[in-house]
Design a protein around this motif. Structure first.
Motif, PDB file in Angstrom:
ATOM      1  N   ILE A   1       0.853  -1.207   0.000  1.00  0.00           N
ATOM      2  CA  ILE A   1       0.000   0.000   0.000  1.00  0.00           C
ATOM      3  C   ILE A   1       0.882   1.247   0.000  1.00  0.00           C
ATOM      4  N   ASN A   2       1.644   1.375  -1.076  1.00  0.00           N
ATOM      5  CA  ASN A   2       2.619   2.444  -1.216  1.00  0.00           C
ATOM      6  C   ASN A   2       2.429   3.231  -2.502  1.00  0.00           C
ATOM      7  N   ARG A   3       2.894   4.456  -2.466  1.00  0.00           N
ATOM      8  CA  ARG A   3       2.980   5.294  -3.664  1.00  0.00           C
ATOM      9  C   ARG A   3       4.290   5.018  -4.405  1.00  0.00           C
ATOM     10  N   TRP A   4       5.351   4.806  -3.635  1.00  0.00           N
ATOM     11  CA  TRP A   4       6.676   4.591  -4.212  1.00  0.00           C
ATOM     12  C   TRP A   4       6.932   3.121  -4.492  1.00  0.00           C
ATOM     13  N   ASN A   5       8.016   2.866  -5.218  1.00  0.00           N
ATOM     14  CA  ASN A   5       8.487   1.494  -5.396  1.00  0.00           C
ATOM     15  C   ASN A   5       9.544   1.179  -4.325  1.00  0.00           C
ATOM     16  N   PRO A   6      10.152  -0.011  -4.314  1.00  0.00           N
ATOM     17  CA  PRO A   6      11.092  -0.335  -3.231  1.00  0.00           C
ATOM     18  C   PRO A   6      12.326   0.565  -3.159  1.00  0.00           C
ATOM     19  N   GLU A   7      12.618   1.265  -4.248  1.00  0.00           N
ATOM     20  CA  GLU A   7      13.770   2.187  -4.248  1.00  0.00           C
ATOM     21  C   GLU A   7      13.373   3.612  -3.843  1.00  0.00           C
ATOM     22  N   ALA A   8      12.162   3.759  -3.309  1.00  0.00           N
ATOM     23  CA  ALA A   8      11.639   5.078  -2.914  1.00  0.00           C
ATOM     24  C   ALA A   8      11.545   6.022  -4.112  1.00  0.00           C
ATOM     25  N   ILE A   9      11.138   5.463  -5.250  1.00  0.00           N
ATOM     26  CA  ILE A   9      10.937   6.227  -6.482  1.00  0.00           C
ATOM     27  C   ILE A   9       9.457   6.191  -6.831  1.00  0.00           C
ATOM     28  N   ASP A  10       8.921   7.316  -7.268  1.00  0.00           N
ATOM     29  CA  ASP A  10       7.532   7.402  -7.692  1.00  0.00           C
ATOM     30  C   ASP A  10       7.439   6.987  -9.163  1.00  0.00           C
ATOM     31  N   PRO A  11       6.825   5.834  -9.457  1.00  0.00           N
ATOM     32  CA  PRO A  11       6.727   5.429 -10.868  1.00  0.00           C
ATOM     33  C   PRO A  11       6.007   6.450 -11.738  1.00  0.00           C
ATOM     34  N   ASN A  12       5.074   7.190 -11.140  1.00  0.00           N
ATOM     35  CA  ASN A  12       4.310   8.143 -11.944  1.00  0.00           C
ATOM     36  C   ASN A  12       5.017   9.480 -12.118  1.00  0.00           C
ATOM     37  N   ARG A  13       6.293   9.513 -11.877  1.00  0.00           N
ATOM     38  CA  ARG A  13       7.152  10.610 -12.307  1.00  0.00           C
ATOM     39  C   ARG A  13       8.326  10.050 -13.101  1.00  0.00           C
ATOM     40  N   SER A  14       8.180   8.803 -13.549  1.00  0.00           N
ATOM     41  CA  SER A  14       9.329   8.075 -14.095  1.00  0.00           C
ATOM     42  C   SER A  14       9.088   7.490 -15.480  1.00  0.00           C
ATOM     43  N   PHE A  15       8.053   7.962 -16.181  1.00  0.00           N
ATOM     44  CA  PHE A  15       7.830   7.524 -17.553  1.00  0.00           C
ATOM     45  C   PHE A  15       8.647   8.412 -18.479  1.00  0.00           C
ATOM     46  N   ILE A  16       9.961   8.195 -18.400  1.00  0.00           N
ATOM     47  CA  ILE A  16      10.941   9.011 -19.109  1.00  0.00           C
ATOM     48  C   ILE A  16      12.017   8.085 -19.674  1.00  0.00           C
ATOM     49  N   ALA A  17      12.808   8.606 -20.583  1.00  0.00           N
ATOM     50  CA  ALA A  17      13.922   7.830 -21.120  1.00  0.00           C
ATOM     51  C   ALA A  17      14.861   7.438 -19.988  1.00  0.00           C
ATOM     52  N   ASP A  18      15.413   6.229 -20.074  1.00  0.00           N
ATOM     53  CA  ASP A  18      16.316   5.710 -19.038  1.00  0.00           C
ATOM     54  C   ASP A  18      15.668   5.819 -17.658  1.00  0.00           C
ATOM     55  N   SER A  19      14.430   5.373 -17.576  1.00  0.00           N
ATOM     56  CA  SER A  19      13.651   5.501 -16.346  1.00  0.00           C
ATOM     57  C   SER A  19      14.363   4.844 -15.161  1.00  0.00           C
ATOM     58  N   PRO A  20      14.340   5.510 -14.003  1.00  0.00           N
ATOM     59  CA  PRO A  20      14.920   4.896 -12.801  1.00  0.00           C
ATOM     60  C   PRO A  20      13.995   3.879 -12.157  1.00  0.00           C
ATOM     61  N   ALA A  21      12.740   3.798 -12.606  1.00  0.00           N
ATOM     62  CA  ALA A  21      11.746   2.901 -12.002  1.00  0.00           C
ATOM     63  C   ALA A  21      11.491   1.726 -12.933  1.00  0.00           C
ATOM     64  N   GLN A  22      11.717   0.509 -12.438  1.00  0.00           N
ATOM     65  CA  GLN A  22      11.498  -0.667 -13.267  1.00  0.00           C
ATOM     66  C   GLN A  22      10.043  -0.767 -13.712  1.00  0.00           C
ATOM     67  N   GLU A  23       9.121  -0.396 -12.835  1.00  0.00           N
ATOM     68  CA  GLU A  23       7.701  -0.460 -13.169  1.00  0.00           C
ATOM     69  C   GLU A  23       7.411   0.338 -14.440  1.00  0.00           C
ATOM     70  N   SER A  24       7.960   1.526 -14.510  1.00  0.00           N
ATOM     71  CA  SER A  24       7.721   2.406 -15.658  1.00  0.00           C
ATOM     72  C   SER A  24       8.458   1.915 -16.898  1.00  0.00           C
TER      73      SER A  24
END
Length: 306
Positions: A127-150
């Motif tokens: 029940i989190n906003r972030w992923n396990p790396e404390a990254i917000d996937p919904n700010r990570s739909f970018i090139a070379d994304s830091p979030a695996q989900e994105s």
């Protein structure tokens, strides 16, 4: 906000040790396998099911799934539905599943559907906003994304090579945005966050580069038959000036939001408020389905779809 958060030192951005401490405090609160995977697999006889990746965490590996129309017709326009970009936003996940279970086949002669019901399964379980790396996937739909989900979503969509007419990204705005997630963000980045009142009711977020106001209006009208629309405060919702009743605009592409992941001309992010005393959990799920139906009906009735 950061002065009161349980991880880190006020005024100091988090490093690896603080992120590890935050992760160690997260616990599984529900089961992705039982609540999501089982329902996805129950749809295999009605839709094409593909595992597009595996989300790896310290404790588990989570299969990532996409479902597509069984009788895909290259002559029809394509519609993308995404849920669970923020795993804690429950009705986004369950709304995507209910749309598949109860409504998608009714539109089979007008659209092809690609549905990704739960983009962030670890966050769904904890029940989190972030992923396990404390990254917000919904700010990570970018090139070379830091979030695996994105990056998994973007890679899958790139491999499909599809164009989309519409994209519905199903979200929630909850009380924990102010009590947990914004304080955590302030602490992580050592930057104060503006406070805003959580809107009591449904609202939509259009992409400022393609606002499609009539499409957004049709969504609001459809949802209003199921639940109440969020009122504005001084003409704003979450500090952003209204486009129209119940609709604001964000720079979806510039902010790396999921709604910016395609070039679809008709795009919306739904925002349901599950903590309202006026709604039940089922109302919230129904509102997500109504939002998708409202948008699809608009596309059909306005002759956007031949």
């Amino acid at each position: 906000m950061s002065d009161h958060y349980f991880v880190g030192e006020a005024g100091v951005p988090w490093g690896a040790s603080e992120k590890s401490a935050w992760l160690a405090a997260q616990t599984q609160k529900r089961s992705y396998a039982e609540l999501v995977e089982q329902r996805i697999h129950s749809l295999e006889t009605r839709f094409n099911l593909e595992q597009y990746g595996v989300l790896s965490s310290a404790d588990n590996n989570y299969p990532l799934y996409a479902l597509t129309s069984r009788n895909w017709n290259s002559e029809l326009p394509n519609v993308l539905v995404t849920g669970g970009v923020h795993g804690y936003e429950t009705s986004g996940v369950l709304g995507a599943l209910r749309f598949l279970e109860s409504e998608a086949e009714h539109y089979a002669e007008a659209f092809n559907f690609l549905v990704m019901p739960c983009i962030s399964p670890w966050a769904f379980e904890t029940i989190n906003r972030w992923n396990p790396e404390a990254i917000d996937p919904n700010r990570s739909f970018i090139a070379d994304s830091p979030a695996q989900e994105s990056s998994e979503v973007m890679g899958y969509l790139d491999r499909q090579g599809l164009s989309f007419l519409a994209h519905f990204d199903l979200h929630e705005t909850t009380d924990t945005d102010n009590t947990e997630f914004r304080p955590a963000l302030a602490a992580r980045d050592a930057k104060p966050q503006d406070h805003w009142d959580i809107p009591d009711g449904f609202y939509g977020v259009a992409d400022s580069s393609r606002p499609s106001p009539d499409f957004q209006k049709a969504i609001i009208e459809s949802v209003a038959e199921v639940t109440h629309i969020a009122p504005s405060i001084d003409g704003k919702i979450i500090g952003v000036t209204l486009q129209q009743e119940g609709v604001i605009c964000y720079d979806g592409i510039g902010l790396g939001l999921c709604m910016g992941v395609t070039d679809a001309p008709y795009v919306t992010t739904t925002e349901v408020y599950p903590d309202s005393s006026l709604v039940t959990d089922d109302d919230c799920i129904a509102a997500q389905v109504a939002a998708v139906k409202g948008g699809l009906n608009y596309l059909i009735n306005s002759k956007v779809v031949a």
